[in-house]
Design a protein around this motif. Structure first.
Motif, PDB file in Angstrom:
ATOM      1  N   GLY A   1       4.260   7.581  -6.134  1.00  0.00           N
ATOM      2  CA  GLY A   1       2.890   7.096  -5.999  1.00  0.00           C
ATOM      3  C   GLY A   1       2.364   6.492  -7.291  1.00  0.00           C
ATOM      4  N   LEU A   2       2.643   7.158  -8.413  1.00  0.00           N
ATOM      5  CA  LEU A   2       2.220   6.627  -9.711  1.00  0.00           C
ATOM      6  C   LEU A   2       2.913   5.302 -10.002  1.00  0.00           C
ATOM      7  N   SER A   3       4.195   5.229  -9.683  1.00  0.00           N
ATOM      8  CA  SER A   3       4.950   3.998  -9.908  1.00  0.00           C
ATOM      9  C   SER A   3       4.367   2.842  -9.106  1.00  0.00           C
ATOM     10  N   ALA A   4       4.010   3.119  -7.850  1.00  0.00           N
ATOM     11  CA  ALA A   4       3.417   2.076  -7.006  1.00  0.00           C
ATOM     12  C   ALA A   4       2.053   1.652  -7.529  1.00  0.00           C
ATOM     13  N   CYS A   5       1.269   2.637  -7.997  1.00  0.00           N
ATOM     14  CA  CYS A   5      -0.065   2.336  -8.524  1.00  0.00           C
ATOM     15  C   CYS A   5       0.013   1.493  -9.787  1.00  0.00           C
ATOM     16  N   ILE A   6       0.902   1.870 -10.685  1.00  0.00           N
ATOM     17  CA  ILE A   6       1.035   1.158 -11.960  1.00  0.00           C
ATOM     18  C   ILE A   6       1.631  -0.230 -11.764  1.00  0.00           C
ATOM     19  N   SER A   7       2.418  -0.415 -10.697  1.00  0.00           N
ATOM     20  CA  SER A   7       3.051  -1.720 -10.449  1.00  0.00           C
ATOM     21  C   SER A   7       2.018  -2.817 -10.224  1.00  0.00           C
ATOM     22  N   HIS A   8       0.796  -2.432  -9.869  1.00  0.00           N
ATOM     23  CA  HIS A   8      -0.270  -3.420  -9.656  1.00  0.00           C
ATOM     24  C   HIS A   8      -0.991  -3.766 -10.955  1.00  0.00           C
ATOM     25  N   CYS A   9      -0.634  -3.107 -12.040  1.00  0.00           N
ATOM     26  CA  CYS A   9      -1.295  -3.342 -13.324  1.00  0.00           C
ATOM     27  C   CYS A   9      -0.565  -4.443 -14.096  1.00  0.00           C
ATOM     28  N   PRO A  10      -1.267  -5.471 -14.523  1.00  0.00           N
ATOM     29  CA  PRO A  10      -0.640  -6.528 -15.319  1.00  0.00           C
ATOM     30  C   PRO A  10      -0.036  -5.978 -16.607  1.00  0.00           C
ATOM     31  N   GLN A  11       1.099  -6.453 -16.968  1.00  0.00           N
ATOM     32  CA  GLN A  11       1.782  -6.116 -18.224  1.00  0.00           C
ATOM     33  C   GLN A  11       2.210  -4.647 -18.304  1.00  0.00           C
TER      34      GLN A  11
END
Length: 227
Positions: free
Chosen positions: A15-25
């Motif tokens: 879940g954290l990986s999916a959430c962070i994947s939407h963050c630029p850079q």
């Protein structure tokens, strides 16, 4: 920013990986379940930040070793209870920042950016506690010399039990040494582990090794001398 997530809960890690994947850079290089796998990953990758799940309880001795072995990495405590003693304890272990349990998912990336930039966003109470801890360090009063500022206070009996845990004694042996029942020993052991945020007896031994002043050895020896 390259990130590695440490959590024993696979669902949380994904879940954290999916959430962070939407963050630029920002990019999650790996999700690992223990410190051994974490060190192997850090050796094999160019990681900037390590997000460590503390909701399940971790041994801060491992965090200290990690911070010493990888000084260029930012260590972030994920899911920290935002209390003064917990924040100070994590700072002393080597964490450079934390994400509190109250942080919403949509604020995660901003919080990670703040940590990477060296900005610590916290309450006025936490700020005061950190300043107090720095003052005590400047005076040379830290660690076990001032347990009230770094650890919840143990009762006399809990300190005695902790001392005997440090000697790797069983519950029956502790009960015999203190002239109390095994059930009472189990109660005290539970309280000690809970107050010191430890996951088991092995962690208690390591915690006592780091801060021997937590335990009341003289009182224990006096009890045994009467037998």
């Amino acid at each position: 920013m390259n990130i590695v997530v440490l959590t024993p809960i696979r669902l949380l890690g994904d879940g954290l990986s999916a959430c962070i994947s939407h963050c630029p850079q920002m990019k999650v290089l790996a999700v690992v379940s223990d410190f051994s796998r974490l060190r192997s990953t850090l050796d094999a990758t160019e990681t900037d930040l390590v997000l460590i799940d503390v909701t399940q309880g971790i041994d801060l001795h491992d965090v200290r070793a990690l911070a010493a072995g990888y000084p260029g990495k930012s260590l972030v405590a994920l899911g920290l209870t935002e209390q003064r003693q917990d924040v100070i304890r994590c700072g002393q272990a080597g964490f450079t920042g934390y994400i509190s349990r109250e942080t919403p998912a949509d604020a995660l990336c901003e919080a990670l950016t703040d940590v990477a930039a060296g900005r610590l966003v916290c309450s006025a109470e936490i700020s005061s506690g950190l300043l107090r801890a720095l003052y005590l360090m400047e005076k040379g009063v830290q660690g076990p010399a001032q347990p009230a500022d770094t650890d919840p206070a143990l009762t006399r009996r809990e300190a005695e039990v902790l001392h005997l845990l440090g000697e790797a004694r069983s519950n029956k042996e502790i009960a015999r040494a203190l002239c109390i029942s095994v059930a009472t020993v189990k109660h005290h052991v539970h309280n000690v582990l809970e107050k010191l945020h430890l996951q088991g007896r092995a962690q208690a031994v390591r915690r006592l090794r780091d801060a021997p002043g937590l335990a009341g050895a003289p009182a224990v020896m006096a009890q045994e001398a009467k037998q």
